[in-house]
Write a protein that holds these residues in place. Sequence first.
Motif, mmCIF file in Angstrom:
data_model
loop_
_atom_site.group_PDB
_atom_site.id
_atom_site.type_symbol
_atom_site.label_atom_id
_atom_site.label_comp_id
_atom_site.label_asym_id
_atom_site.label_seq_id
_atom_site.Cartn_x
_atom_site.Cartn_y
_atom_site.Cartn_z
ATOM 1 N N LEU A 212 0.807 -1.209 0.000
ATOM 2 C CA LEU A 212 0.000 0.000 0.000
ATOM 3 C C LEU A 212 0.846 1.266 0.000
ATOM 4 C CD1 LEU A 212 -2.964 -0.917 2.369
ATOM 5 C CD2 LEU A 212 -2.728 -1.217 -0.097
ATOM 6 N N GLY A 213 2.161 1.114 0.064
ATOM 7 C CA GLY A 213 3.065 2.254 -0.005
ATOM 8 C C GLY A 213 4.029 2.112 -1.160
ATOM 9 N N ALA A 214 4.864 3.123 -1.306
ATOM 10 C CA ALA A 214 5.797 3.121 -2.438
ATOM 11 C C ALA A 214 7.197 3.562 -2.057
ATOM 12 C CB ALA A 214 5.264 4.031 -3.543
ATOM 13 N N SER A 215 7.457 3.830 -0.774
ATOM 14 C CA SER A 215 8.779 4.338 -0.406
ATOM 15 C C SER A 215 9.826 3.229 -0.498
ATOM 16 C CB SER A 215 8.768 4.930 1.005
ATOM 17 O OG SER A 215 8.496 3.943 1.968
ATOM 18 N N PRO A 216 11.025 3.534 -0.997
ATOM 19 C CA PRO A 216 12.065 2.517 -1.180
ATOM 20 C C PRO A 216 12.652 2.055 0.148
ATOM 21 C CG PRO A 216 12.937 4.692 -1.655
ATOM 22 C CD PRO A 216 11.464 4.874 -1.445
#
Length: 312
Positions: free
Chosen positions: A300-304
């Motif tokens: 549900l997120g996209a941070s690396p």
Amino acid sequence: MREAGLDALILRPSPDHRFLGGAPFPGGYLVVTAEAVAETDDPGGLVPPGARRVGVDPEMRVRELFALAVEAELVPASSVLAPLRLRKEPAEIEAIGRAVAAAEGVLAQAGELAWFGATERAMAHRLRALLLESGCEEVAALRVAAGEHTARPAHVPGERVINPGDALAVSVCGRWGGYCAEVARVFAVAEPPEDFEAMYSVVLAAHRAGLAALRPAVPAGELARAVGEVIDGSGYGRFAAAHVGRGVGLGHDEGPRPEEDTVLAPGMTFCLEPAIYVPDLFGARVADVVACTDDGPVLLGASPHTLHVLDR
């Protein structure tokens, strides 16, 4: 309720209370019977005469239980409500996604803050303010740990000064529209400690293994097995965290839980959080919220997950 032999449910302001449509903020009790649903300040008065078993909110306080003055057997309402809360509707997943986005936004800003010479407590206050400014209605949990404190899973931010060469563990959990989501990332101050990057790479490999195992019709225990195999195979097995994750929703710690072997199904949302804690040295934990769908896991997120080295 009929299947569980319950004549009534009594819920105080809590996740279960909100799930059934009660007011989102502290107010009266919610009472559910076969005939009606009502909010009241006198819950005992709405319990049907002759009731034998009553489900009460797991967060009910002792004085509240005594004040009910009912002669029925009192049992946890979660026996009825927990299974209903396992699978989220699209609107619920959307709210969790908004909480994830807020937490990731704070962590992105964290990389721009001045950490050198600040204390854990001071930086935790700054991150808390950023999370509330993002639109979250509440900070459910927040952790900042530096250096050797990163090896303490229950560490509370204190007066420890953050210095170059420290590992830094930051986790943020906010509530949006009633729903919680936690994101945790790892930083290094100026440069990573010796051997830290090798250990962190194992945590990331364990995270990938757990993510691959998170699919419909798979027992939740398979997540723990997949994560454990990676960490055990690396030689860090004795330093692995006791838990690899838990369900999230209206509560920041709910089902499904790997130790219960719940069979995963579409609509379930899970905080995957493998971690390694090497006593007196350092630790690393990565946490992401994942939705189980018909097509498999969806972050549900996209941070690396890249180890971010702070330069100030």
